[in-house]
Scaffold this motif. Structure first.
Motif, PDB file in Angstrom:
ATOM      1  N   ALA A  61       0.871  -1.177   0.000  1.00 61.12           N
ATOM      2  CA  ALA A  61       0.000   0.000   0.000  1.00 61.12           C
ATOM      3  C   ALA A  61       0.907   1.225   0.000  1.00 61.12           C
ATOM      4  N   VAL A  62       0.963   1.941  -1.125  1.00 55.46           N
ATOM      5  CA  VAL A  62       1.963   2.986  -1.310  1.00 55.46           C
ATOM      6  C   VAL A  62       1.335   4.274  -1.836  1.00 55.46           C
ATOM      7  N   HIS A  63       2.041   5.376  -1.611  1.00 55.79           N
ATOM      8  CA  HIS A  63       1.675   6.646  -2.226  1.00 55.79           C
ATOM      9  C   HIS A  63       1.779   6.491  -3.740  1.00 55.79           C
ATOM     10  N   PRO A  64       0.931   7.170  -4.506  1.00 52.91           N
ATOM     11  CA  PRO A  64       1.010   7.032  -5.970  1.00 52.91           C
ATOM     12  C   PRO A  64       2.400   7.275  -6.546  1.00 52.91           C
ATOM     13  N   ASP A  65       3.187   8.155  -5.912  1.00 50.47           N
ATOM     14  CA  ASP A  65       4.543   8.416  -6.401  1.00 50.47           C
ATOM     15  C   ASP A  65       5.466   7.213  -6.230  1.00 50.47           C
ATOM     16  N   ASP A  66       5.075   6.258  -5.387  1.00 55.29           N
ATOM     17  CA  ASP A  66       5.940   5.110  -5.092  1.00 55.29           C
ATOM     18  C   ASP A  66       5.483   3.823  -5.776  1.00 55.29           C
ATOM     19  N   VAL A  67       4.569   3.946  -6.743  1.00 58.20           N
ATOM     20  CA  VAL A  67       4.081   2.749  -7.431  1.00 58.20           C
ATOM     21  C   VAL A  67       5.212   2.045  -8.181  1.00 58.20           C
ATOM     22  N   ARG A  68       6.072   2.821  -8.846  1.00 62.41           N
ATOM     23  CA  ARG A  68       7.187   2.199  -9.571  1.00 62.41           C
ATOM     24  C   ARG A  68       8.086   1.422  -8.609  1.00 62.41           C
ATOM     25  N   LEU A  69       8.394   2.012  -7.470  1.00 60.32           N
ATOM     26  CA  LEU A  69       9.236   1.330  -6.497  1.00 60.32           C
ATOM     27  C   LEU A  69       8.570   0.042  -6.017  1.00 60.32           C
ATOM     28  N   ALA A  70       7.264   0.093  -5.778  1.00 64.78           N
ATOM     29  CA  ALA A  70       6.549  -1.110  -5.360  1.00 64.78           C
ATOM     30  C   ALA A  70       6.608  -2.185  -6.444  1.00 64.78           C
ATOM     31  N   ALA A  71       6.495  -1.772  -7.715  1.00 65.00           N
ATOM     32  CA  ALA A  71       6.607  -2.738  -8.814  1.00 65.00           C
ATOM     33  C   ALA A  71       7.986  -3.383  -8.826  1.00 65.00           C
ATOM     34  N   HIS A  72       9.023  -2.580  -8.601  1.00 65.43           N
ATOM     35  CA  HIS A  72      10.382  -3.140  -8.541  1.00 65.43           C
ATOM     36  C   HIS A  72      10.501  -4.130  -7.384  1.00 65.43           C
ATOM     37  N   ARG A  73       9.852  -3.838  -6.267  1.00 72.11           N
ATOM     38  CA  ARG A  73       9.917  -4.756  -5.117  1.00 72.11           C
ATOM     39  C   ARG A  73       9.162  -6.061  -5.407  1.00 72.11           C
ATOM     40  N   ILE A  74       8.098  -5.965  -6.163  1.00 71.72           N
ATOM     41  CA  ILE A  74       7.407  -7.188  -6.594  1.00 71.72           C
ATOM     42  C   ILE A  74       8.334  -8.019  -7.473  1.00 71.72           C
ATOM     43  N   ALA A  75       9.035  -7.358  -8.398  1.00 74.30           N
ATOM     44  CA  ALA A  75       9.987  -8.078  -9.247  1.00 74.30           C
ATOM     45  C   ALA A  75      11.089  -8.723  -8.405  1.00 74.30           C
ATOM     46  N   ASP A  76      11.552  -8.013  -7.371  1.00 76.01           N
ATOM     47  CA  ASP A  76      12.572  -8.575  -6.481  1.00 76.01           C
ATOM     48  C   ASP A  76      12.069  -9.837  -5.786  1.00 76.01           C
ATOM     49  N   THR A  77      10.822  -9.800  -5.330  1.00 75.47           N
ATOM     50  CA  THR A  77      10.248 -10.972  -4.654  1.00 75.47           C
ATOM     51  C   THR A  77      10.142 -12.155  -5.598  1.00 75.47           C
ATOM     52  N   ILE A  78       9.650 -11.906  -6.810  1.00 76.45           N
ATOM     53  CA  ILE A  78       9.545 -12.980  -7.800  1.00 76.45           C
ATOM     54  C   ILE A  78      10.919 -13.556  -8.105  1.00 76.45           C
ATOM     55  N   TYR A  79      11.879 -12.680  -8.317  1.00 69.90           N
ATOM     56  CA  TYR A  79      13.246 -13.114  -8.632  1.00 69.90           C
ATOM     57  C   TYR A  79      13.809 -14.002  -7.528  1.00 69.90           C
ATOM     58  N   GLN A  80      13.630 -13.573  -6.278  1.00 67.02           N
ATOM     59  CA  GLN A  80      14.195 -14.341  -5.166  1.00 67.02           C
ATOM     60  C   GLN A  80      13.489 -15.688  -4.983  1.00 67.02           C
ATOM     61  N   LYS A  81      12.161 -15.695  -5.126  1.00 68.16           N
ATOM     62  CA  LYS A  81      11.424 -16.950  -4.963  1.00 68.16           C
ATOM     63  C   LYS A  81      11.809 -17.977  -6.026  1.00 68.16           C
ATOM     64  N   LEU A  82      12.107 -17.510  -7.229  1.00 64.36           N
ATOM     65  CA  LEU A  82      12.367 -18.429  -8.332  1.00 64.36           C
ATOM     66  C   LEU A  82      13.847 -18.744  -8.543  1.00 64.36           C
ATOM     67  N   THR A  83      14.736 -17.900  -8.037  1.00 62.00           N
ATOM     68  CA  THR A  83      16.172 -18.146  -8.228  1.00 62.00           C
ATOM     69  C   THR A  83      16.898 -18.438  -6.925  1.00 62.00           C
ATOM     70  N   GLY A  84      16.297 -18.055  -5.801  1.00 63.90           N
ATOM     71  CA  GLY A  84      16.965 -18.212  -4.523  1.00 63.90           C
ATOM     72  C   GLY A  84      17.959 -17.118  -4.216  1.00 63.90           C
ATOM     73  N   GLU A  85      18.074 -16.121  -5.107  1.00 61.33           N
ATOM     74  CA  GLU A  85      18.997 -15.012  -4.904  1.00 61.33           C
ATOM     75  C   GLU A  85      18.232 -13.699  -4.770  1.00 61.33           C
ATOM     76  N   ARG A  86      18.865 -12.748  -4.131  1.00 62.18           N
ATOM     77  CA  ARG A  86      18.223 -11.458  -3.902  1.00 62.18           C
ATOM     78  C   ARG A  86      18.190 -10.638  -5.196  1.00 62.18           C
ATOM     79  N   GLY A  87      17.041 -10.038  -5.485  1.00 54.48           N
ATOM     80  CA  GLY A  87      16.914  -9.188  -6.655  1.00 54.48           C
ATOM     81  C   GLY A  87      17.442  -7.793  -6.394  1.00 54.48           C
ATOM     82  N   VAL A  88      17.704  -7.056  -7.471  1.00 54.31           N
ATOM     83  CA  VAL A  88      18.297  -5.718  -7.352  1.00 54.31           C
ATOM     84  C   VAL A  88      17.431  -4.638  -7.986  1.00 54.31           C
ATOM     85  N   PHE A  89      16.186  -4.962  -8.310  1.00 53.01           N
ATOM     86  CA  PHE A  89      15.377  -4.025  -9.085  1.00 53.01           C
ATOM     87  C   PHE A  89      14.920  -2.822  -8.272  1.00 53.01           C
ATOM     88  N   ALA A  90      14.865  -2.947  -6.956  1.00 52.40           N
ATOM     89  CA  ALA A  90      14.469  -1.820  -6.108  1.00 52.40           C
ATOM     90  C   ALA A  90      15.664  -1.029  -5.599  1.00 52.40           C
TER      91      ALA A  90
END
Length: 433
Positions: free
Chosen positions: A140-169
């Motif tokens: 739940a983010v301020h509209p200005d932080d939607v892009r950052l939240a999207a990057h954090r979603i990508a980080d979560t997907i990356y880590q769950k599927l590769t076992g490594e920490r993502g760097v998108f955020a």
């Protein structure tokens, strides 16, 4: 900050050209222009994943699924399979249908505007092969932080599927030049969402992140000479770190953030010094008659890699971070500069000159094996992502300077394209934000 007087000439000054030249002799400002990302290349073992548009995505003001997809594609670990219809986190996927499309992983989500104006982004990830729910999360983010939240979603997907920490955020710093104006930008890892930390009519070079991500050091020519500054990224407050007689250049933080290595010519010639992060009297590290410059610490803080012409031409050397014990590292090629060390300390990235062209190489430090991973002709300033899986570097193509990211094997590259500015001197920030 106020404009500085326009110099009679403000040539392009990169770290490479600063080395050659030596050898020869406020507050955050409005958001920067948006980028688009061009991804090229094919990896050898990419996981097929589908990320349909999020349900009601338009309320977020950003193409959330597209941001997530671009992040994952840029990593080189995923091959995105398009889907026509939106998919939410509450859906019950028909796994057999997705398997028939050769999809191994699937993510769906939604966007909701809350009563207080925030945007609630939710998503869920599924293992299509096993028909398993891999979980999800909500932001739940301020509209200005939607892009950052999207990057954090990508980080979560990356880590769950590769076992490594993502760097998108994470963040990136780089310098742009438009006309006679230079800007130091702090942006998302995809080059978007940028804010100006400094603007000047004099060159800005060699930005370097503090390991805590709260501060950045750089070289500014506001005083008509090279002076090292540090800047607090939260407040915009600046302070001089080194403004000694002669040139002050190439700052690099120690891994614990307590010290900064740099190149000074205060005692004649260009030599390596180290200074406390809060300033004080610098301590000299090298005692050669050669030009020693571009220091960078090893991740454990025990060694410093640097460039020296003590052998007759620029090569990369390593020594103890307390000084002494110098040994040569690069032997392939007659001109090697701009060292960057991977976070695990196993890989050296650097720029080599071949037939008058400058290309990005990576070296396995244990074996000494070197691979040239670019086919462009004027590369500079490599910097590792904090998980060590990607490099960002600057290059010149078609008369323009731009930024590229690449996997370490050079097979997946992404070009970050701006509409009007030349981009240079990139450096990838640490984890944490």
């Amino acid at each position: 900050m106020p404009d500085q007087p326009q110099a009679a000439s403000t040539p392009r000054l990169s770290r490479r050209q600063l080395l050659a030249a030596t050898a020869a002799s406020g507050l955050a400002l409005p958001a920067w222009a948006q980028f688009r990302v061009e991804i090229a290349g094919v990896g050898t073992a990419q996981m097929p994943i589908s990320i349909p548009s999020f349900l009601n995505e338009s309320v977020a003001g950003q193409a959330v699924a597209a941001i997530v997809k671009a992040d994952l594609e840029r990593s080189g670990q995923f091959r995105v399979i398009d889907a026509a219809a939106p998919l939410s986190e509450t859906s019950q996927p028909a796994f057999a249908d997705w398997r028939a499309r050769n999809v191994d992983a699937l993510a769906g989500g939604s966007a909701t505007r809350l009563a207080d104006g925030r945007i609630d982004l939710r998503f869920k990830l599924w293992d299509v092969v096993k028909g398993a729910d891999l979980g999800g999360e909500s932001h739940a983010v301020h509209p200005d932080d939607v892009r950052l939240a999207a990057h954090r979603i990508a980080d979560t997907i990356y880590q769950k599927l590769t076992g490594e920490r993502g760097v998108f955020a994470t963040r990136m710093a780089y310098v742009t030049k438009t006309g006679g104006r230079y800007r130091l930008l702090i942006t998302d890892a995809d080059g978007e969402g940028g804010q100006e930390s400094l603007t000047s009519v004099e060159p800005i070079i060699s930005p370097a992140w503090a390991p805590d991500g709260k501060e950045i050091a750089y070289v500014s020519f506001e005083a008509r000479k090279a002076v090292i500054w540090s800047q607090n990224l939260s407040t915009g407050a600046r302070r001089q770190l080194a403004a000694f007689r002669g040139s002050n250049s190439a700052p690099a933080y120690s891994p614990d953030g307590s010290q900064i290595a740099m190149t000074l010519s205060r005692e004649g010639g260009s030599q390596l010094f180290i200074i406390n992060r809060n300033g004080g009297e610098p301590r000299r590290l090298t005692q050669s008659s050669a030009i020693d410059t571009e220091p960078v610490f090893s991740p454990d803080g025990r060694s410093i890699y640097f460039v020296s012409d003590r052998g007759g031409a620029p090569q990369i050397y390593r020594m103890s971070s307390s000084g002494g014990g110098v040994e040569r590292v690069t032997f392939t090629g007659s001109y090697n500069i701009s060292p960057a060390i991977s976070p695990d300390g196993r890989t050296l990235a650097y720029i080599t000159r071949t037939s008058g062209n400058f290309k990005l190489c990576v070296m396995d430090l244990a074996s000494g094996t070197v691979n040239q991973i670019t086919d462009t002709l004027d590369d500079e300033s490599p910097s590792f992502s904090p998980n060590g899986r990607l490099l960002v570097y600057a290059t010149r193509s078609g008369g323009r300077e731009s930024l590229m990211t690449t996997t370490l094997d050079g097979k997946i590259k992404a070009k970050l394209i701006a509409s009007s500015a030349d981009m240079r001197e990139p450096t990838w920030g640490p984890f944490g934000r």
